[in-house]
Enzyme design. Structure first.
Site, PDB file in Angstrom:
ATOM      1  N   LYS A 173       4.645 -17.077   0.895  1.00 46.90           N
ATOM      2  CA  LYS A 173       4.690 -18.600   0.682  1.00 46.90           C
ATOM      3  C   LYS A 173       5.316 -18.974   1.971  1.00 46.90           C
ATOM      4  O   LYS A 173       6.574 -19.236   1.819  1.00 46.90           O
ATOM      5  CB  LYS A 173       5.230 -19.066  -0.485  1.00 46.90           C
ATOM      6  CG  LYS A 173       4.631 -20.363  -1.019  1.00 46.90           C
ATOM      7  CD  LYS A 173       4.865 -21.373  -0.186  1.00 46.90           C
ATOM      8  CE  LYS A 173       6.195 -22.128  -0.098  1.00 46.90           C
ATOM      9  NZ  LYS A 173       6.542 -22.927   1.080  1.00 46.90           N
ATOM     10  N   SER A 226      17.133 -23.130   3.473  1.00 43.29           N
ATOM     11  CA  SER A 226      18.469 -23.772   3.276  1.00 43.29           C
ATOM     12  C   SER A 226      19.303 -23.204   1.951  1.00 43.29           C
ATOM     13  O   SER A 226      18.850 -22.741   1.104  1.00 43.29           O
ATOM     14  CB  SER A 226      18.312 -25.160   3.119  1.00 43.29           C
ATOM     15  OG  SER A 226      17.516 -25.679   2.130  1.00 43.29           O
ATOM     16  N   CYS A 281      19.179 -20.345  12.532  1.00 44.29           N
ATOM     17  CA  CYS A 281      20.123 -20.018  11.357  1.00 44.29           C
ATOM     18  C   CYS A 281      21.178 -19.515  12.228  1.00 44.29           C
ATOM     19  O   CYS A 281      22.363 -19.280  11.689  1.00 44.29           O
ATOM     20  CB  CYS A 281      19.753 -19.281  10.318  1.00 44.29           C
ATOM     21  SG  CYS A 281      19.234 -17.642  10.797  1.00 44.29           S
ATOM     22  N   GLU A 382      25.490 -28.529   7.627  1.00 38.36           N
ATOM     23  CA  GLU A 382      24.441 -27.787   8.747  1.00 38.36           C
ATOM     24  C   GLU A 382      23.483 -28.879   9.424  1.00 38.36           C
ATOM     25  O   GLU A 382      22.782 -29.407   8.678  1.00 38.36           O
ATOM     26  CB  GLU A 382      23.772 -26.699   8.084  1.00 38.36           C
ATOM     27  CG  GLU A 382      23.061 -25.956   9.024  1.00 38.36           C
ATOM     28  CD  GLU A 382      21.882 -25.051   8.251  1.00 38.36           C
ATOM     29  OE1 GLU A 382      21.458 -25.528   7.112  1.00 38.36           O
ATOM     30  OE2 GLU A 382      21.687 -23.873   8.879  1.00 38.36           O
TER      31      GLU A 382
HETATM   32  P1  NAD Z   1      14.249 -25.309   3.467  1.00 36.23           P
HETATM   33  O1  NAD Z   1      15.000 -24.478   2.281  1.00 36.23           O
HETATM   34  O2  NAD Z   1      13.742 -26.558   3.078  1.00 36.23           O
HETATM   35  O3  NAD Z   1      12.533 -24.312   2.787  1.00 36.23           O
HETATM   36  C1  NAD Z   1      12.557 -23.060   2.948  1.00 36.23           C
HETATM   37  C2  NAD Z   1      11.375 -22.584   1.738  1.00 36.23           C
HETATM   38  O4  NAD Z   1      11.678 -23.188   0.726  1.00 36.23           O
HETATM   39  C3  NAD Z   1      10.037 -23.185   2.214  1.00 36.23           C
HETATM   40  O5  NAD Z   1       9.047 -22.442   2.129  1.00 36.23           O
HETATM   41  C4  NAD Z   1       9.927 -24.412   1.280  1.00 36.23           C
HETATM   42  O6  NAD Z   1       8.547 -24.624   1.044  1.00 36.23           O
HETATM   43  C5  NAD Z   1      10.621 -23.843   0.195  1.00 36.23           C
HETATM   44  N1  NAD Z   1      11.219 -25.110  -0.537  1.00 36.23           N
HETATM   45  C6  NAD Z   1      11.819 -26.144  -0.022  1.00 36.23           C
HETATM   46  N2  NAD Z   1      12.256 -27.250  -0.887  1.00 36.23           N
HETATM   47  C7  NAD Z   1      12.332 -26.490  -2.092  1.00 36.23           C
HETATM   48  C8  NAD Z   1      12.311 -26.648  -3.526  1.00 36.23           C
HETATM   49  N3  NAD Z   1      12.889 -27.964  -3.873  1.00 36.23           N
HETATM   50  N4  NAD Z   1      11.888 -25.770  -4.453  1.00 36.23           N
HETATM   51  C9  NAD Z   1      11.386 -24.687  -4.102  1.00 36.23           C
HETATM   52  N5  NAD Z   1      11.077 -24.411  -3.033  1.00 36.23           N
HETATM   53  C10 NAD Z   1      11.550 -25.122  -1.831  1.00 36.23           C
HETATM   54  O7  NAD Z   1      14.187 -24.689   4.674  1.00 36.23           O
HETATM   55  P2  NAD Z   1      13.619 -25.069   5.959  1.00 36.23           P
HETATM   56  O8  NAD Z   1      14.284 -26.419   6.408  1.00 36.23           O
HETATM   57  O9  NAD Z   1      12.371 -24.806   5.905  1.00 36.23           O
HETATM   58  O10 NAD Z   1      14.636 -24.065   6.766  1.00 36.23           O
HETATM   59  C11 NAD Z   1      15.741 -24.298   7.757  1.00 36.23           C
HETATM   60  C12 NAD Z   1      16.974 -23.725   6.738  1.00 36.23           C
HETATM   61  O11 NAD Z   1      16.568 -22.471   6.689  1.00 36.23           O
HETATM   62  C13 NAD Z   1      18.194 -23.876   7.552  1.00 36.23           C
HETATM   63  O12 NAD Z   1      19.053 -24.264   6.575  1.00 36.23           O
HETATM   64  C14 NAD Z   1      18.382 -22.559   8.006  1.00 36.23           C
HETATM   65  O13 NAD Z   1      19.914 -22.410   8.412  1.00 36.23           O
HETATM   66  C15 NAD Z   1      18.041 -21.677   7.126  1.00 36.23           C
HETATM   67  N6  NAD Z   1      17.621 -20.381   7.678  1.00 36.23           N
HETATM   68  C16 NAD Z   1      18.240 -19.352   7.350  1.00 36.23           C
HETATM   69  C17 NAD Z   1      18.021 -17.981   7.859  1.00 36.23           C
HETATM   70  C18 NAD Z   1      18.912 -16.958   7.628  1.00 36.23           C
HETATM   71  O14 NAD Z   1      18.584 -15.724   7.786  1.00 36.23           O
HETATM   72  N7  NAD Z   1      20.135 -17.092   6.701  1.00 36.23           N
HETATM   73  C19 NAD Z   1      17.043 -17.608   8.672  1.00 36.23           C
HETATM   74  C20 NAD Z   1      16.401 -18.875   9.069  1.00 36.23           C
HETATM   75  C21 NAD Z   1      16.522 -20.212   8.630  1.00 36.23           C
END
Ligand code: NAD
Length: 497
Positions: A173, A226, A281, A382
């Site tokens: 997904k 996140s 990240c 962040e």
């Molecule tokens: P996000 O958490 O908004 O979304 C990530 C995934 O979760 C997406 O597929 C989204 O559809 C889903 N999602 C979003 N809200 C949700 C909810 N309420 N319930 C269930 N699923 C939900 O993250 P983003 O904005 O797409 O990505 C950026 C974030 O990801 C930053 O915080 C970054 O630091 C982090 N990140 C971390 C790493 C790591 O390796 N630690 C790597 C890349 C990105």
């Protein structure tokens, strides 16, 4: 209008939920396509296809799996430019950066090509009288992957090549904001000969994630995103009996000691803070400058920041592209006046920035904040954009205490010429990935990637040998080929003699 379908059982499938979301080109602000958002029925169809495919893939030979993976490696390599273009069109990052993301993803496919070596079990002969013991690892079944917008190719590739190499089947997904590169990767796996149903993709948002987290046929979930969502996914998934690894957000600190080369440190800080517009990240978002080098270092960073070329990602002269959405761009920009009000010095203010001919794109310039303190919002949150904070510290001890008080612990770096100081730092710092004169210490594919504290929920890092452990379960077989002398009833606990 182009629709971005699901991919279920080896076929592109239009959604039945009736829900869609616009996918926007961040460089122009124009809608580039519409992604189908799955409801429970479509998730169930994808999990059902994966469960059916597992019946044969789960027991397929290692030779069968590696044949597909080697072919897949060649196809992704050949299509790297095309995948990078899809990334740039929906994410916004510049083409060279998108190509770098594909290259780092390819490392994990290459790791998966070596799965026979990684899955080799252990055996001990004659542990007791004619008793041999063998430890093997077997696949889990259907595994789901939920990925963020900022690496639409690399992060899915962190997951599914190793999961399917281990014999699992997979439902991906991807982020609903930029799903086309992920979809192309899944299509290419079919072209490489992966049987239908082994790798499926569903477009979607929260309802799709929630269904995956509660679905009884999903054995494990890999998540990257996140911190609040990572924690939610971990808690919900484990409450439903699943194995979960959930990687969260970050606030990566780069410590610069007074003996460091300030030119090299400034180059590294600018590259790591503003590359991919700070939407990594592993971006450096805080530089900790130990007295007395703060003024000089800030001057060098500012000088470099002022020369960066910002523009659309498909323009080869651009070094930094736009942010993912208008809302995110505005939120990122809001940290600069907030920091000024809270007492920081705004050395470079990039908030009022337009790119000629791309006035509707989600661009911002880069910003540099100095004399930031741990109470300020720019330090605490962040930001996930091109806003770099510099914190001044009087000593190494003060710096490491600040860094270790961060709720996150993803990546970190030290810049110094002092080997003893670097060694002390690498042992003392509370983070999962440490760079010594390396600002973005993303491990190679055959080491594992993962943070500490609020940057990772669960105990397994992604890729490397950790992924073999995450995507398999252990079994230990104790064997004795019976001899007449083994007869006789003995109710005592079996002992090895
Ligand atoms: P996000 O958490 O908004 O979304 C990530 C995934 O979760 C997406 O597929 C989204 O559809 C889903 N999602 C979003 N809200 C949700 C909810 N309420 N319930 C269930 N699923 C939900 O993250 P983003 O904005 O797409 O990505 C950026 C974030 O990801 C930053 O915080 C970054 O630091 C982090 N990140 C971390 C790493 C790591 O390796 N630690 C790597 C890349 C990105």
């Amino acid at each position: 209008m182009r629709t971005i379908p699901h991919w279920i059982n080896g076929q592109a499938t239009e959604g039945t939920s009736g829900r869609h979301l616009d996918v926007t080109n961040p460089a122009t602000g124009e809608v580039a396509g519409r992604v189908n958002l799955a409801a429970a029925g479509e998730v169930d169809a994808a999990v059902g296809a994966a469960a059916k495919a597992y019946e044969s893939w789960g027991t397929s030979s290692l030779a069968t799996r590696t044949k597909v993976l080697f072919a897949y490696r060649e196809l992704v390599h050949r299509h790297a430019d095309e995948i990078a273009e899809l990334i740039t069109a929906e994410h916004g990052k510049v083409h060279s950066d998108a190509l770098g993301e594909v290259a780092r993803g390819l490392e994990i496919i290459e790791l998966a090509c070596g799965i026979p070596q990684l899955l080799k079990g252990e055996s001990s002969t004659q542990v007791s009288n004619r008793i041999d013991v063998e430890s093997i690892r077997q696949p889990l079944g259907v595994v789901a992957g939920i990925t963020p917008f900022n690496f639409p190719a690399m992060v899915p590739l962190w997951m599914f090549p190793m999961a399917i190499a281990c014999g699992n089947t997979f439902v991906l997904k991807p982020s609903e904001k930029d799903p086309s590169a992920s979809l192309r990767l899944v299509e290419l796996a079919s072209e490489a000969g992966l049987p239908d149903g082994v790798l499926n993709l569903i477009g979607g948002d929260k309802p799709a994630v929630d269904r995956l987290l509660e679905h009884p046929d999903v054995s494990a979930v890999s998540f990257v995103g996140s911190t609040p969502i990572a924690e939610y996914v971990y808690n919900t998934g484990t409450a439903h009996g699943k194995r979960v690894q959930a990687l969260g957000g970050a606030k990566n600190h780069m410590l610069v000691l007074p003996d460091a080369s300030l030119d090299l440190a400034a180059d590294a800080a600018v590259s790591a803070a503003y590359g991919s517009a700070g939407e990594r990240c592993m971006a450096v978002s805080v530089v900790v400058a130990v007295d007395p080098i703060g003024d000089e270092l800030v001057g060098k960073i500012a000088e470099r920041a002022g020369k960066l070329r910002i523009g659309p990602g498909d323009d080869p002269s651009s070094e930094m592209g736009p942010l993912i959405t208008r809302e995110h761009r505005d939120k990122v920009a809001s940290y600069v006046p907030q920091a000024r009000e809270q007492g920081a010095e705004v050395v470079v203010d990039g908030t009022d920035y337009t790119v000629s001919g791309h006035e509707n794109g989600f661009f911002t310039g880069v910003s540099l904040l100095d004399k930031v303190t741990s109470e300020m919002n720019a330090y605490r949150d962040e930001i996930f954009g091109p806003v770099l904070s510099v914190v001044r510290a009087k000593s190494y001890d003060e710096a490491i205490a600040l860094m270790n008080s961060s709720p996150w612990g993803n990546g970190t770096a030290i810049f110094t010429r002092d080997g003893g100081a670097a060694r002390r730092f690498q042992l003392e710092v509370q983070a999962g990935m440490v760079g010594v004169n390396v600002p973005v210490p993303v491990p190679v594919g055959y080491h594992s990637f993962g943070g500490w504290k609020a940057s990772l929920f669960g105990e397994h890092h992604v890729y490397g040998s950790d992924s073999v452990h995450f995507y398999t379960k252990g079994k230990v077989i104790t064997t004795r080929w019976l001899d007449p002398s083994d007869g006789g009833v003995n109710l005592g606990f079996p002992q090895n003699t």
